[in-house]
Design an enzyme around this catalytic site. Structure first.
Site, PDB file in Angstrom:
ATOM      1  N   LYS A 132       1.418   9.745   6.428  1.00  0.00           N
ATOM      2  CA  LYS A 132       1.250   8.168   6.775  1.00  0.00           C
ATOM      3  C   LYS A 132       2.709   7.871   5.953  1.00  0.00           C
ATOM      4  O   LYS A 132       2.052   6.430   6.121  1.00  0.00           O
ATOM      5  CB  LYS A 132      -0.371   8.298   5.435  1.00  0.00           C
ATOM      6  CG  LYS A 132      -1.631   8.551   6.277  1.00  0.00           C
ATOM      7  CD  LYS A 132      -2.682   7.751   6.214  1.00  0.00           C
ATOM      8  CE  LYS A 132      -3.825   8.147   6.687  1.00  0.00           C
ATOM      9  NZ  LYS A 132      -4.865   7.299   7.208  1.00  0.00           N
ATOM     10  N   SER A 134     -10.138   5.422  -4.301  1.00  0.00           N
ATOM     11  CA  SER A 134     -11.359   6.895  -4.654  1.00  0.00           C
ATOM     12  C   SER A 134     -10.306   7.720  -5.129  1.00  0.00           C
ATOM     13  O   SER A 134     -11.002   7.885  -6.752  1.00  0.00           O
ATOM     14  CB  SER A 134     -10.911   6.996  -2.680  1.00  0.00           C
ATOM     15  OG  SER A 134     -10.006   7.797  -2.683  1.00  0.00           O
ATOM     16  N   LYS A 157       0.750  -1.507  -0.258  1.00  0.00           N
ATOM     17  CA  LYS A 157       0.182  -0.260   0.225  1.00  0.00           C
ATOM     18  C   LYS A 157       0.759   1.378   0.045  1.00  0.00           C
ATOM     19  O   LYS A 157       1.653   1.550   0.942  1.00  0.00           O
ATOM     20  CB  LYS A 157      -0.909   0.211   0.731  1.00  0.00           C
ATOM     21  CG  LYS A 157      -1.723   1.515   1.670  1.00  0.00           C
ATOM     22  CD  LYS A 157      -2.324   1.352   2.383  1.00  0.00           C
ATOM     23  CE  LYS A 157      -3.413   2.555   2.825  1.00  0.00           C
ATOM     24  NZ  LYS A 157      -4.830   2.410   3.932  1.00  0.00           N
ATOM     25  N   ARG A 206     -11.069  10.399   2.404  1.00  0.00           N
ATOM     26  CA  ARG A 206     -10.291  10.468   2.972  1.00  0.00           C
ATOM     27  C   ARG A 206     -12.072  11.386   3.505  1.00  0.00           C
ATOM     28  O   ARG A 206     -12.326  11.463   4.855  1.00  0.00           O
ATOM     29  CB  ARG A 206      -9.563  10.978   4.074  1.00  0.00           C
ATOM     30  CG  ARG A 206      -7.863  10.464   3.706  1.00  0.00           C
ATOM     31  CD  ARG A 206      -6.749  10.259   3.504  1.00  0.00           C
ATOM     32  NE  ARG A 206      -5.720   9.993   3.536  1.00  0.00           N
ATOM     33  CZ  ARG A 206      -4.499   9.843   3.213  1.00  0.00           C
ATOM     34  NH1 ARG A 206      -4.325  10.804   2.953  1.00  0.00           N
ATOM     35  NH2 ARG A 206      -3.688   8.474   3.312  1.00  0.00           N
ATOM     36  N   TYR A 238     -15.887   1.059  -7.184  1.00  0.00           N
ATOM     37  CA  TYR A 238     -16.221   1.419  -7.188  1.00  0.00           C
ATOM     38  C   TYR A 238     -17.013   1.468  -8.450  1.00  0.00           C
ATOM     39  O   TYR A 238     -18.543   2.483  -7.689  1.00  0.00           O
ATOM     40  CB  TYR A 238     -16.180   3.399  -6.675  1.00  0.00           C
ATOM     41  CG  TYR A 238     -15.224   3.231  -5.230  1.00  0.00           C
ATOM     42  CD1 TYR A 238     -16.333   3.097  -3.857  1.00  0.00           C
ATOM     43  CD2 TYR A 238     -13.535   3.651  -5.221  1.00  0.00           C
ATOM     44  CE1 TYR A 238     -14.964   3.479  -2.429  1.00  0.00           C
ATOM     45  CE2 TYR A 238     -13.269   3.603  -3.695  1.00  0.00           C
ATOM     46  CZ  TYR A 238     -13.653   3.720  -2.827  1.00  0.00           C
ATOM     47  OH  TYR A 238     -13.107   3.763  -1.843  1.00  0.00           O
ATOM     48  N   GLU A 266       7.148  -6.627   1.094  1.00  0.00           N
ATOM     49  CA  GLU A 266       5.981  -6.791   2.212  1.00  0.00           C
ATOM     50  C   GLU A 266       5.147  -7.595   1.937  1.00  0.00           C
ATOM     51  O   GLU A 266       4.181  -8.493   2.869  1.00  0.00           O
ATOM     52  CB  GLU A 266       5.434  -5.607   1.948  1.00  0.00           C
ATOM     53  CG  GLU A 266       6.543  -4.354   1.988  1.00  0.00           C
ATOM     54  CD  GLU A 266       5.746  -3.732   3.852  1.00  0.00           C
ATOM     55  OE1 GLU A 266       5.389  -4.335   4.003  1.00  0.00           O
ATOM     56  OE2 GLU A 266       6.336  -2.326   3.999  1.00  0.00           O
ATOM     57  N   LYS A 276      -2.893  -1.372  -3.290  1.00  0.00           N
ATOM     58  CA  LYS A 276      -3.077  -0.369  -3.819  1.00  0.00           C
ATOM     59  C   LYS A 276      -1.809   1.295  -3.943  1.00  0.00           C
ATOM     60  O   LYS A 276      -1.028   1.166  -2.983  1.00  0.00           O
ATOM     61  CB  LYS A 276      -3.932  -0.064  -2.562  1.00  0.00           C
ATOM     62  CG  LYS A 276      -4.721   0.910  -2.507  1.00  0.00           C
ATOM     63  CD  LYS A 276      -5.209   0.562  -0.780  1.00  0.00           C
ATOM     64  CE  LYS A 276      -5.856   1.887  -0.523  1.00  0.00           C
ATOM     65  NZ  LYS A 276      -6.355   2.040   0.837  1.00  0.00           N
TER      66      LYS A 276
END
Ligand code: PBG
Length: 333
Positions: free
Chosen positions: A225, A282, A202, A212, A320, A241, A256
């Protein structure tokens, strides 16, 4: 691959493109509705569904609105959803304590959905961001997100979600060691069939902004982040990872954002034998929707964007556009 000496006119690529039926016969990939997962946002206070302004066409659902939406989705062939709660700020604090309440809003929603829609596959995010006042995915201590303290919360939160009926837990927090800690506590409590879908690769991305807004986790100025999500400059690090998470007990790994990281989707799917999911996030959704709304593109860009993700090696895609795609498919049959 064997070296061939192909020559024109014995080989004419256009032969296999001459009409739709032939193109269908030779197509290497196709999008199945059963491979699409719809993310859904649900509010703990709204009595009505509210449009998310930065995600045209997506809604922040009320509880009853959510049930109705799930019913519609199931009818058109969407078998799994990923749920994200938007909570009032009174439920948030520095530690994200509400995440540990076994009777919190999300747990009760999961129970109710499971009762009404027993066949639906429910995916619950594991991260503290809906619950912390900072909007961070972990506990902030002395100006930094404390990894090991956060692990305790994530393990407890995961147990609550599994007990409430989540079929798949999706840790999206990027703390080190979380898959192992979550897997162990699930095993100890007898939840040995709970699937872990790890947001393993990610990236710290600018494409999460609209999400958010939807969840109400926009950070105020402060720590970024980037101290836990991956650096966009790295690709080999994604393998590290992924490997860590598989060794710790992940069943499925996720890359992602999806559209800007197709090299990573391909790299991971070529190198590991676990299913790789991609999350068309998003901002990627909004980017396309804004252009579609302005009639710069038509809706065909949706299929193109999703097809590329499957071609890159995604086993399934969180998008989405899942509902929209399923509706088109439903109409054409
Ligand atoms: C939070 C989380 C994020 C997304 C999924 N889970 C945002 C973040 O890390 O801040 C992003 C999804 C999207 O943009 O659609 N742990």
């Amino acid at each position: 691959m064997k070296a061939l000496s192909r020559k024109f006119p014995y080989t004419r690529s256009r032969r296999l493109r001459s009409n739709q039926t032939i193109r269908n016969l030779v197509a290497e990939n196709q999008i199945q509705v059963s491979k699409l997962i719809q993310p859904l946002f649900v509010s703990d206070t709204n009595k009505k569904n509210v449009e998310i302004t930065t995600m045209p066409g997506q809604k922040l659902f009320s509880k009853s609105g959510l049930f109705k939406e799930i019913e519609t989705l199931q009818k058109i062939g969407i078998g799994s959803v990923a749920l994200f709660p938007n909570l009032t700020s009174i439920k948030k604090n520095n530690f994200g304590d509400e995440a540990l309440n076994p009777e919190n809003f999300l747990c009760s929603i999961l129970e109710q959905i499971k009762e009404r829609f027993p066949d639906l596959v429910l995916i619950a995010d594991v991260a503290l961001d809906p619950y912390t006042s900072s909007g961070h995915d972990g506990v902030v201590i002395n100006g930094s997100v404390d990894n090991d303290l956060t692990l305790n919360s994530l393990a407890e939160m995961s147990l609550n979600l599994a007990k409430s009926g989540a079929d798949i837990l999706a840790p999206s927090d990027m703390m080190d060691g979380r898959i192992g800690v979550i897997r162990e506590s699930l095993e100890q409590e007898g939840h040995c069939d709970t699937i872990l879908l790890s947001y393993a690769a990610k990236y710290a991305s600018n494409f999460y902004g609209p999400f958010r807004d939807a969840v109400g986790s926009k950070q105020k100025k402060g720590i970024s982040k980037s101290t836990y999500q991956m650096d966009i400059r790295n690709s080999k690090e994604s393998l590290k990872e992924i490997e860590l998470d598989i060794n710790e007990g992940a069943d499925i790994v996720m890359v992602k954002p999806a559209m800007v990281n197709q090299d990573i989707i391909k790299l991971v799917s070529d190198n590991y034998d676990v299913p790789v999911f991609a999350y068309q996030v998003s901002g990627e959704y909004t980017m396309l929707m804004n252009s579609i709304d302005k009639k710069i593109f038509d809706h065909n860009v949706i299929e193109e964007s999703l097809m590329a993700l499957f071609r890159s090696g995604s086993a399934s895609v969180l998008t989405y556009f899942a509902k929209w795609f399923a509706q088109q498919y439903d109409k054409s049959n």
